[in-house]
Motif scaffolding. Structure first.
Motif, mmCIF file in Angstrom:
data_model
loop_
_atom_site.group_PDB
_atom_site.id
_atom_site.type_symbol
_atom_site.label_atom_id
_atom_site.label_comp_id
_atom_site.label_asym_id
_atom_site.label_seq_id
_atom_site.Cartn_x
_atom_site.Cartn_y
_atom_site.Cartn_z
ATOM 1 N N LEU A 56 0.755 -1.518 0.153
ATOM 2 C CA LEU A 56 -0.260 0.013 0.201
ATOM 3 C C LEU A 56 0.644 1.256 -0.075
ATOM 4 O O LEU A 56 1.854 1.536 0.785
ATOM 5 N N THR A 57 0.809 1.795 -1.425
ATOM 6 C CA THR A 57 1.636 3.287 -1.296
ATOM 7 C C THR A 57 0.401 4.221 -0.360
ATOM 8 O O THR A 57 -0.421 4.296 -0.411
ATOM 9 N N GLY A 58 0.866 5.310 -0.229
ATOM 10 C CA GLY A 58 0.459 6.665 0.771
ATOM 11 C C GLY A 58 -0.569 5.324 1.928
ATOM 12 O O GLY A 58 -1.256 6.185 2.755
ATOM 13 N N ALA A 59 0.481 5.047 2.238
ATOM 14 C CA ALA A 59 -0.320 4.082 4.085
ATOM 15 C C ALA A 59 -0.113 4.965 5.196
ATOM 16 O O ALA A 59 -1.027 4.454 5.980
ATOM 17 N N THR A 60 0.340 6.154 4.971
ATOM 18 C CA THR A 60 0.451 6.649 6.258
ATOM 19 C C THR A 60 -0.163 8.395 6.498
ATOM 20 O O THR A 60 -0.316 8.924 6.595
ATOM 21 N N GLY A 61 -0.973 8.222 4.774
ATOM 22 C CA GLY A 61 -1.483 9.803 4.526
ATOM 23 C C GLY A 61 -2.874 9.263 4.420
ATOM 24 O O GLY A 61 -3.500 8.926 5.474
ATOM 25 N N ILE A 78 -7.089 2.780 4.630
ATOM 26 C CA ILE A 78 -7.493 1.325 4.291
ATOM 27 C C ILE A 78 -6.860 0.678 5.286
ATOM 28 O O ILE A 78 -7.307 -0.636 4.712
ATOM 29 N N VAL A 79 -5.686 0.371 6.059
ATOM 30 C CA VAL A 79 -4.491 0.003 7.008
ATOM 31 C C VAL A 79 -5.494 -0.949 7.454
ATOM 32 O O VAL A 79 -5.307 -2.673 7.262
ATOM 33 N N PRO A 80 -6.366 -0.143 8.527
ATOM 34 C CA PRO A 80 -7.630 -1.126 8.916
ATOM 35 C C PRO A 80 -8.693 -2.463 8.127
ATOM 36 O O PRO A 80 -8.767 -3.208 8.464
ATOM 37 N N GLU A 81 -8.623 -1.030 6.987
ATOM 38 C CA GLU A 81 -9.438 -1.706 6.699
ATOM 39 C C GLU A 81 -9.106 -3.080 5.390
ATOM 40 O O GLU A 81 -9.553 -4.166 5.598
ATOM 41 N N LEU A 82 -7.952 -3.804 5.147
ATOM 42 C CA LEU A 82 -7.042 -4.237 4.637
ATOM 43 C C LEU A 82 -6.814 -5.081 6.088
ATOM 44 O O LEU A 82 -7.379 -6.946 5.806
ATOM 45 N N LEU A 83 -6.640 -5.317 7.094
ATOM 46 C CA LEU A 83 -6.030 -6.272 8.510
ATOM 47 C C LEU A 83 -7.534 -6.697 8.747
ATOM 48 O O LEU A 83 -7.427 -7.942 9.162
ATOM 49 N N ALA A 84 -8.927 -5.744 8.752
ATOM 50 C CA ALA A 84 -9.714 -7.248 9.244
ATOM 51 C C ALA A 84 -9.979 -7.690 8.019
ATOM 52 O O ALA A 84 -11.223 -8.155 8.461
ATOM 53 N N ALA A 85 -9.682 -7.436 6.813
ATOM 54 C CA ALA A 85 -10.196 -8.393 6.132
ATOM 55 C C ALA A 85 -9.199 -9.705 6.467
ATOM 56 O O ALA A 85 -9.878 -10.504 5.007
ATOM 57 N N GLY A 86 -8.998 -9.384 7.130
ATOM 58 C CA GLY A 86 -7.349 -10.822 6.983
ATOM 59 C C GLY A 86 -6.163 -11.154 6.168
ATOM 60 O O GLY A 86 -5.618 -11.636 6.367
ATOM 61 N N HIS A 87 -5.690 -9.469 5.380
ATOM 62 C CA HIS A 87 -4.878 -9.202 4.768
ATOM 63 C C HIS A 87 -3.875 -9.102 4.856
ATOM 64 O O HIS A 87 -4.308 -8.709 6.416
ATOM 65 N N GLN A 88 -2.850 -9.215 5.061
ATOM 66 C CA GLN A 88 -0.999 -8.450 5.371
ATOM 67 C C GLN A 88 -0.653 -7.939 4.914
ATOM 68 O O GLN A 88 -1.256 -7.087 3.524
ATOM 69 N N VAL A 89 -0.345 -5.983 5.954
ATOM 70 C CA VAL A 89 -0.054 -5.167 4.652
ATOM 71 C C VAL A 89 1.274 -4.510 4.747
ATOM 72 O O VAL A 89 1.566 -4.485 5.755
ATOM 73 N N LEU A 90 2.188 -4.197 4.113
ATOM 74 C CA LEU A 90 3.634 -4.286 3.884
ATOM 75 C C LEU A 90 2.644 -2.030 2.676
ATOM 76 O O LEU A 90 2.742 -1.917 2.117
ATOM 77 N N GLY A 91 3.386 -1.309 4.452
ATOM 78 C CA GLY A 91 2.991 -0.096 3.795
ATOM 79 C C GLY A 91 4.367 0.824 3.967
ATOM 80 O O GLY A 91 5.474 0.734 4.568
ATOM 81 N N LEU A 92 4.283 2.176 2.508
ATOM 82 C CA LEU A 92 5.132 2.270 1.192
ATOM 83 C C LEU A 92 5.434 3.941 2.949
ATOM 84 O O LEU A 92 3.941 4.694 3.571
ATOM 85 N N THR A 93 7.159 4.614 3.362
ATOM 86 C CA THR A 93 6.682 5.370 4.134
ATOM 87 C C THR A 93 8.235 5.236 3.572
ATOM 88 O O THR A 93 8.977 4.746 3.282
ATOM 89 N N ARG A 94 8.842 7.112 3.783
ATOM 90 C CA ARG A 94 9.872 7.629 3.958
ATOM 91 C C ARG A 94 10.352 8.086 5.025
ATOM 92 O O ARG A 94 11.474 8.739 5.584
ATOM 93 N N SER A 95 9.815 8.158 6.367
ATOM 94 C CA SER A 95 10.467 8.653 7.457
ATOM 95 C C SER A 95 10.263 7.670 8.791
ATOM 96 O O SER A 95 8.983 6.757 8.918
#
Length: 301
Positions: free
Chosen positions: A5-10, A16-33
């Protein structure tokens, strides 16, 4: 699935992160900081370091994923054309990582890309390459990848809002505060579509599970709110006069915002709701604008 997921902290991605996790997916989130990494870890996501200025870092994230959702975008609208071209390069890089597989790439565009020359609401089956919004670059990049066999689909966004941010309405509020008036163009009956951010996040999560190559989804709850109605509620919130400008006066007053202010951009989501069973329940744009704390400086995005 493991979803990159790009923009994962935006603004949208962080919902979107909690929606994906609640659906049983793993999330690899993009960040630069470092701060972004901490936020992702606290939310239960894994961290991938990268930057839009370095498309290969996003390709590396896509390489590790079963699916990709791309919401990151440089929201410096004063440099909008260059940022749309940057988005094209990022989409091309991630698509290259997915070529030869059926792993889905869900990119982001604007509802204006589905506009009809007749003035009817934008629809999912339309791609208007002549629309003046340079965000077309994102969908053109996606179409090139689709033609090359990549499983690309699109979520088109309206003005996405809560009580803090509202898409292009946020810099419009900042501009009104700076100018001392809230202006609209002509009769102000040109319309902007909108959706609450939590509803939009739910749509992305549904779309990545049910997408098909070439699908387009409209994250639209309200087909079109008149610009004058938006201006009036902002005027009340800022305690500023609301005025109409002629089309000739608009460029000098609005600067870079002028390219958007007179556009009539109604959009439908009927097909999206039918395909995905998406049932938005969030507040409307006017409701969120009325609930906004205008003592705080709005932030574009």
């Amino acid at each position: 699935m493991r979803v990159f997921l790009t923009g994962a902290t935006g603004f949208i991605g962080s919902r979107i992160v909690p929606e994906l996790l609640a659906a049983g997916h793993q999330v690899l989130g993009l960040t630069r900081s470092d701060a972004g990494a901490r936020a992702l870890e606290a939310a239960g996501a894994q961290v991938h370091r990268g930057d839009l200025e370095q498309p290969d870092t996003l390709r590396a994230g896509a390489d590790q994923a079963d699916a990709v959702i791309h919401t990151a975008f440089d929201h410096d609208f004063s440099n909008f054309l260059a940022n749309c071209e940057k988005d094209r390069r990022v989409i091309e890089a991630m698509g290259a990582a997915l070529k030869g597989s059926n792993r889905p790439l869900l990119i982001t565009s604007g509802t204006g890309m589905g506009s009809h020359d007749s003035g009817e609401p934008a629809t999912e089956d339309m791609f208007n390459t002549n629309h003046p919004n340079p965000r077309a670059a994102s969908e053109l990049a996606g179409q090139t990848l689709l033609d090359a066999g990549v499983n690309v689909s699109v979520v088109r966004l309206p003005q996405v809002h809560d009580t803090v941010k509202q898409g292009l309405v946020s810099p419009y509020i900042d501009h009104a505060r700076d100018k001392g008036i809230v202006a609209y163009v002509g009769d102000g009956l040109n319309r902007w579509p909108a959706a609450a951010v939590l509803d939009v996040a739910k749509l992305y999560a549904l779309a990545i599970e049910h997408t098909t190559p070439g699908a387009r989804f409209h994250a639209v709850t309200e087909e079109g709110i008149p610009a004058r109605d938006i201006a009036e509620v902002i005027g009340a919130g800022l305690d500023l006069p609301v005025v109409s400008l002629t089309p000739e006066e608009a460029p000098a007053h609005f600067g870079w915002l002028a390219m958007f202010m007179a556009l009539d951009m109604p959009a439908s989501s009927a097909r999206t709701r039918e395909l995905l069973g998406w049932n938005p329940t969030g507040p409307g744009l006017i409701e969120d604008l009325k609930a906004m704390d205008y003592s705080k400086v709005a932030t574009a995005g």
